[in-house]
Design a protein around this motif. Structure first.
Motif, PDB file in Angstrom:
ATOM      1  N   GLU A   1      36.872  47.092  40.335  1.00 55.23           N
ATOM      2  CA  GLU A   1      37.408  45.649  40.012  1.00 55.23           C
ATOM      3  C   GLU A   1      38.596  45.221  41.218  1.00 55.23           C
ATOM      4  OE1 GLU A   1      38.563  45.108  36.015  1.00 55.23           O
ATOM      5  OE2 GLU A   1      36.762  46.028  35.198  1.00 55.23           O
ATOM      6  N   GLY A   2      38.949  46.044  41.747  1.00 56.20           N
ATOM      7  CA  GLY A   2      40.249  45.779  42.755  1.00 56.20           C
ATOM      8  C   GLY A   2      41.468  45.783  42.115  1.00 56.20           C
ATOM      9  N   LEU A   3      41.745  46.493  40.770  1.00 59.37           N
ATOM     10  CA  LEU A   3      42.898  46.609  40.390  1.00 59.37           C
ATOM     11  C   LEU A   3      43.930  47.458  40.920  1.00 59.37           C
ATOM     12  CD1 LEU A   3      41.828  45.177  36.566  1.00 59.37           C
ATOM     13  CD2 LEU A   3      43.189  43.672  38.312  1.00 59.37           C
ATOM     14  N   VAL A   4      43.170  48.659  41.129  1.00 52.90           N
ATOM     15  CA  VAL A   4      43.971  49.945  41.667  1.00 52.90           C
ATOM     16  C   VAL A   4      43.289  50.465  42.833  1.00 52.90           C
ATOM     17  CG1 VAL A   4      44.880  50.337  39.316  1.00 52.90           C
ATOM     18  CG2 VAL A   4      42.733  51.481  39.927  1.00 52.90           C
ATOM     19  N   LYS A   5      44.073  51.000  43.533  1.00 53.12           N
ATOM     20  CA  LYS A   5      43.400  51.988  44.494  1.00 53.12           C
ATOM     21  C   LYS A   5      43.846  53.286  44.291  1.00 53.12           C
ATOM     22  CE  LYS A   5      43.748  48.204  47.891  1.00 53.12           C
ATOM     23  NZ  LYS A   5      44.461  47.709  49.035  1.00 53.12           N
ATOM     24  N   ILE A   6      43.101  54.322  44.670  1.00 54.04           N
ATOM     25  CA  ILE A   6      43.111  55.885  44.384  1.00 54.04           C
ATOM     26  C   ILE A   6      42.891  56.519  45.578  1.00 54.04           C
ATOM     27  CG2 ILE A   6      42.630  57.726  42.827  1.00 54.04           C
ATOM     28  CD1 ILE A   6      41.260  55.617  41.101  1.00 54.04           C
ATOM     29  N   LYS A   7      43.900  57.218  46.069  1.00 55.86           N
ATOM     30  CA  LYS A   7      43.856  57.785  47.369  1.00 55.86           C
ATOM     31  C   LYS A   7      44.567  58.962  47.335  1.00 55.86           C
ATOM     32  CE  LYS A   7      43.690  57.655  52.446  1.00 55.86           C
ATOM     33  NZ  LYS A   7      44.133  56.615  53.463  1.00 55.86           N
TER      34      LYS A   7
ATOM     35  N   MET B   1      50.782  43.578  40.574  1.00 52.70           N
ATOM     36  CA  MET B   1      51.163  44.059  39.306  1.00 52.70           C
ATOM     37  C   MET B   1      50.959  42.661  38.308  1.00 52.70           C
ATOM     38  SD  MET B   1      52.206  46.471  37.217  1.00 52.70           S
ATOM     39  CE  MET B   1      53.251  47.645  38.189  1.00 52.70           C
ATOM     40  N   ALA B   2      51.277  41.469  38.479  1.00 54.16           N
ATOM     41  CA  ALA B   2      51.026  40.383  37.792  1.00 54.16           C
ATOM     42  C   ALA B   2      49.567  40.193  37.309  1.00 54.16           C
ATOM     43  CB  ALA B   2      51.593  38.966  38.545  1.00 54.16           C
ATOM     44  N   ALA B   3      48.480  40.314  38.416  1.00 57.72           N
ATOM     45  CA  ALA B   3      47.206  40.206  38.155  1.00 57.72           C
ATOM     46  C   ALA B   3      46.837  41.564  37.136  1.00 57.72           C
ATOM     47  CB  ALA B   3      46.277  40.401  39.320  1.00 57.72           C
ATOM     48  N   PHE B   4      47.466  42.668  37.331  1.00 56.34           N
ATOM     49  CA  PHE B   4      47.129  43.706  36.272  1.00 56.34           C
ATOM     50  C   PHE B   4      47.456  43.475  35.106  1.00 56.34           C
ATOM     51  CE2 PHE B   4      47.600  48.042  34.739  1.00 56.34           C
ATOM     52  CZ  PHE B   4      46.729  48.869  35.209  1.00 56.34           C
ATOM     53  N   GLU B   5      48.697  43.036  34.795  1.00 52.24           N
ATOM     54  CA  GLU B   5      49.247  42.611  33.584  1.00 52.24           C
ATOM     55  C   GLU B   5      48.067  41.653  32.854  1.00 52.24           C
ATOM     56  OE1 GLU B   5      53.332  41.746  33.344  1.00 52.24           O
ATOM     57  OE2 GLU B   5      53.839  43.336  34.477  1.00 52.24           O
ATOM     58  N   GLU B   6      47.898  40.603  33.565  1.00 52.66           N
ATOM     59  CA  GLU B   6      47.090  39.618  32.886  1.00 52.66           C
ATOM     60  C   GLU B   6      45.731  40.207  32.573  1.00 52.66           C
ATOM     61  OE1 GLU B   6      44.757  35.567  34.902  1.00 52.66           O
ATOM     62  OE2 GLU B   6      46.851  35.912  35.610  1.00 52.66           O
ATOM     63  N   LYS B   7      45.197  41.008  33.584  1.00 56.70           N
ATOM     64  CA  LYS B   7      43.734  41.476  32.919  1.00 56.70           C
ATOM     65  C   LYS B   7      44.137  42.346  31.725  1.00 56.70           C
ATOM     66  CE  LYS B   7      39.724  42.984  33.712  1.00 56.70           C
ATOM     67  NZ  LYS B   7      38.473  42.148  33.698  1.00 56.70           N
ATOM     68  N   LEU B   8      45.177  42.988  31.626  1.00 58.78           N
ATOM     69  CA  LEU B   8      45.353  43.752  30.411  1.00 58.78           C
ATOM     70  C   LEU B   8      45.343  42.884  29.141  1.00 58.78           C
ATOM     71  CD1 LEU B   8      46.029  46.543  28.952  1.00 58.78           C
ATOM     72  CD2 LEU B   8      48.478  45.973  29.521  1.00 58.78           C
ATOM     73  N   GLY B   9      46.134  41.661  29.110  1.00 56.78           N
ATOM     74  CA  GLY B   9      46.312  40.904  28.326  1.00 56.78           C
ATOM     75  C   GLY B   9      44.684  40.280  27.934  1.00 56.78           C
ATOM     76  N   LYS B  10      43.859  40.156  28.817  1.00 56.42           N
ATOM     77  CA  LYS B  10      42.612  39.815  28.386  1.00 56.42           C
ATOM     78  C   LYS B  10      41.693  40.859  27.863  1.00 56.42           C
ATOM     79  CE  LYS B  10      42.432  36.224  31.719  1.00 56.42           C
ATOM     80  NZ  LYS B  10      41.635  35.601  33.324  1.00 56.42           N
ATOM     81  N   VAL B  11      41.884  42.186  28.093  1.00 55.74           N
ATOM     82  CA  VAL B  11      41.260  43.340  27.834  1.00 55.74           C
ATOM     83  C   VAL B  11      41.607  43.563  26.094  1.00 55.74           C
ATOM     84  CG1 VAL B  11      40.822  45.805  27.913  1.00 55.74           C
ATOM     85  CG2 VAL B  11      41.128  44.455  29.942  1.00 55.74           C
TER      86      VAL B  11
END
Length: 98
Positions: A72-78, A87-97
């Protein structure tokens, strides 16, 4: 402030989906232990086993949900490092989940 955080954590653990629980733990871990860059992104060194223990999930579930968040493009793992670019988009997505 501490009581609000505790109540929010209990709410996510009791009523949230696996994705919401994982996202909430990532959010809290980034705020407490993450490194904020000049661009506003947060980097966190934490493995799936630690995240699973904190969120009350199995390591396998954490792995599946992290892949979904990455797609979904919210995190990158490496290399064992999790980066949340926005972080704002991440928090917004958390609110919708929830």
């Amino acid at each position: 402030r501490g009581t609000d955080g505790l109540l929010s954590k209990i709410t996510h653990l009791m009523a949230g989906s696996a994705k919401a629980r994982l996202m909430y733990e990532l959010l809290i871990a980034c705020r407490r232990f993450g490194e904020k860059s000049n661009t506003g992104s947060y980097s966190l060194v934490m493995n799936e086993t630690d995240l699973a223990a904190r969120a009350g999930l199995s390591r396998e579930t954490v792995s599946r949900e992290m892949k979904k968040l990455e797609n979904e493009g919210l995190v990158k793992i490496k290399s064992g490092k999790v980066t949340i670019a926005d972080m704002a988009a991440f928090e917004e997505k958390l609110g919708k989940v929830v």
